[in-house]
Design an enzyme around this catalytic site. Structure first.
Site, PDB file in Angstrom:
ATOM      1  CB  SER A  22     -12.785   4.932 -27.824  1.00  0.00           C
ATOM      2  OG  SER A  22     -12.369   3.683 -28.339  1.00  0.00           O
ATOM      3  CE  LYS A  46     -13.820  -2.283 -28.052  1.00  0.00           C
ATOM      4  NZ  LYS A  46     -13.791  -1.914 -26.628  1.00  0.00           N
ATOM      5  CB  ILE A  72     -15.034  -5.097 -23.776  1.00  0.00           C
ATOM      6  CG1 ILE A  72     -16.321  -4.386 -23.329  1.00  0.00           C
ATOM      7  CG2 ILE A  72     -15.160  -5.659 -25.186  1.00  0.00           C
ATOM      8  CD1 ILE A  72     -17.562  -5.212 -23.281  1.00  0.00           C
ATOM      9  CB  CYS A 131      -7.591  -0.276 -22.179  1.00  0.00           C
ATOM     10  SG  CYS A 131      -6.007  -0.705 -22.852  1.00  0.00           S
ATOM     11  CB  ILE A 192     -11.135   9.839 -16.859  1.00  0.00           C
ATOM     12  CG1 ILE A 192     -12.628   9.674 -16.531  1.00  0.00           C
ATOM     13  CG2 ILE A 192     -10.533  11.005 -16.116  1.00  0.00           C
ATOM     14  CD1 ILE A 192     -12.926   9.335 -15.060  1.00  0.00           C
TER      15      ILE A 192
HETATM   16  C1  LIG Z   1     -18.342  -0.844 -23.026  1.00  0.00           C
HETATM   17  C2  LIG Z   1     -17.201   0.140 -23.037  1.00  0.00           C
HETATM   18  C3  LIG Z   1     -16.131  -0.057 -23.918  1.00  0.00           C
HETATM   19  C4  LIG Z   1     -15.058   0.843 -23.946  1.00  0.00           C
HETATM   20  N1  LIG Z   1     -14.033   0.647 -24.819  1.00  0.00           N
HETATM   21  C5  LIG Z   1     -13.015   1.562 -24.878  1.00  0.00           C
HETATM   22  C6  LIG Z   1     -11.968   1.446 -25.845  1.00  0.00           C
HETATM   23  O1  LIG Z   1     -11.968   0.543 -26.699  1.00  0.00           O
HETATM   24  N2  LIG Z   1     -10.964   2.365 -25.815  1.00  0.00           N
HETATM   25  C7  LIG Z   1     -10.947   3.414 -24.916  1.00  0.00           C
HETATM   26  O2  LIG Z   1     -10.026   4.229 -24.929  1.00  0.00           O
HETATM   27  N3  LIG Z   1     -11.954   3.577 -24.024  1.00  0.00           N
HETATM   28  C8  LIG Z   1     -12.968   2.683 -23.978  1.00  0.00           C
HETATM   29  N4  LIG Z   1     -13.997   2.872 -23.081  1.00  0.00           N
HETATM   30  C9  LIG Z   1     -13.974   4.058 -22.186  1.00  0.00           C
HETATM   31  C10 LIG Z   1     -14.859   5.200 -22.721  1.00  0.00           C
HETATM   32  O3  LIG Z   1     -14.450   5.633 -24.005  1.00  0.00           O
HETATM   33  C11 LIG Z   1     -14.846   6.397 -21.738  1.00  0.00           C
HETATM   34  O4  LIG Z   1     -13.529   6.877 -21.601  1.00  0.00           O
HETATM   35  C12 LIG Z   1     -15.363   6.021 -20.353  1.00  0.00           C
HETATM   36  O5  LIG Z   1     -16.419   5.096 -20.436  1.00  0.00           O
HETATM   37  C13 LIG Z   1     -15.836   7.243 -19.543  1.00  0.00           C
HETATM   38  O6  LIG Z   1     -16.902   7.925 -20.189  1.00  0.00           O
HETATM   39  P1  LIG Z   1     -18.467   7.621 -19.910  1.00  0.00           P
HETATM   40  O7  LIG Z   1     -18.641   7.604 -18.415  1.00  0.00           O
HETATM   41  O8  LIG Z   1     -19.201   8.723 -20.584  1.00  0.00           O
HETATM   42  O9  LIG Z   1     -18.743   6.292 -20.507  1.00  0.00           O
HETATM   43  C14 LIG Z   1     -15.079   1.973 -23.054  1.00  0.00           C
HETATM   44  C15 LIG Z   1     -16.166   2.171 -22.181  1.00  0.00           C
HETATM   45  C16 LIG Z   1     -17.230   1.274 -22.166  1.00  0.00           C
HETATM   46  C17 LIG Z   1     -18.387   1.542 -21.222  1.00  0.00           C
END
Ligand SMILES: Cc1cc2nc3c(=O)[nH]c(=O)nc-3n(C[C@H](O)[C@H](O)[C@H](O)COP(=O)(O)O)c2cc1C
Length: 303
Positions: A22, A46, A72, A131, A192
């Protein structure tokens, strides 16, 4: 005969085990220029709240060694825009949609969930109690078993959709929180979310993020994520969606053998928009080479 890539997360039937993190995939529109979104196992959109949220001040992202920090602050256009503009676009694709739900209060989570309950094309809700970048709600709930249970129980009563609770790594005992979410009616767990961190410009002696702190994601967090997925998956009897630093099919398979039934590709989408489909192909290739008939054959098989 080909291998069976399909998996089930609650009542969501995914044609392969790959969804997206997300917030790293928007609502799919930008990514649809790169590939047919129907190729994904599911699309996780999102974080969505009742009213539009502005998000935090800029700068909101900074690159870090093997990862990035983001603050964000859950900027989004609110639930009406999701229902009236984003869902009609996503319904063109043959793919289950999971909506990440956020709120400043328990009542907000419940109202968002009940309004999404009967929206065509939505297969599940991911309750975001993790978050780190908003001051009220969200992680305030997700860092205690009681707070997590309260939100999950409220949302459970408001919807029949598959519920996935997204867990925070910013806790000392993630298993007790996972257990509380399941006991309160969560059909699955995802983990996570990002790890809280900060970055400083030594010359300016200023924080690099306007919000001071942000959430760390990308390859830097993978060992932590993998350990938590392993610990949670062996302790609960619901499916786990694993994420945190997955860049390649090899990374995805590590999470699956650690116990994840499905995985999400997050930060990798910013580096390589094709990452998720390349990972689907790589998982298929791995299973074929290793002589496994299905993804389920390798879930939780690490020793
Ligand atoms: C720019 C950005 C925006 C994110 N927005 C959300 C969000 O709106 N809701 C959520 O549950 N996680 C959000 N996340 C977390 C990601 O969904 C994910 O859990 C986290 O980044 C770990 O995975 P990754 O290392 O593959 O990115 C966001 C991550 C990033 C980098």
């Amino acid at each position: 005969m080909g291998v069976d890539l399909s998996v089930e997360v609650g009542r969501i039937r995914m044609k392969n085990p790959v969804t997206v993190g997300s917030g790293t995939f928007g609502f799919g529109r930008e990514m649809a220029d790169f590939y047919d979104l129907s190729q994904l196992g599911a699309i996780t959109v999102k974080g969505t709240s009742l009213e539009p949220w502005q998000g935090n001040d800029y700068p909101r992202t900074v690159e870090t060694p093997s990862g990035m920090l983001n603050a964000i602050g859950l900027q989004n256009d609110g639930i009406d825009s999701l229902i009236n503009e984003k869902m009609p676009f996503l319904r063109q694709y043959d793919v289950p949609v999971i909506v990440n739900v956020v709120g400043h209060s328990l009542e907000e989570y419940i109202e968002v969930a009940s309004r999404l309950d009967k929206v065509e094309g939505i297969a599940g809700l991911e309750i975001n109690v993790s978050c780190p970048n908003v001051k009220e709600g969200c992680m305030v709930f997700g860092t205690t078993p009681q707070g997590t249970a309260e939100v999950v129980r409220g949302v459970r009563a408001a919807t029949g959709l598959t519920l996935i609770t997204k867990l925070s790594p910013n806790v000392t005992d993630i298993v007790s929180i996972a257990q509380a979410a399941v006991d309160a009616g969560s059909d699955a767990l995802s983990l996570i979310n990002t790890l809280m961190g900060t970055a400083i410009d030594p010359w300016a002696r200023k924080f690099r993020l306007a919000n001071v702190t942000g959430g760390l994601s990308g390859p830097a967090v993978k060992p932590v994520a993998l350990r938590m997925v392993y610990e949670v998956a062996r302790s609960v009897d619901v499916p786990v969606i694993g994420m945190g630093g997955i860049m390649t099919a090899g990374d995805a398979i590590e999470f699956i053998v650690a116990g994840a039934s499905a995985i999400a590709v997050g930060t990798a989408n910013f580096v390589n928009p094709m990452a998720a489909v390349e990972i689907i192909d790589g998982i298929e290739e791995y299973l074929t080479k290793m002589g496994f008939a299905s993804v389920d054959d390798i879930v939780g098989t690490v020793s």
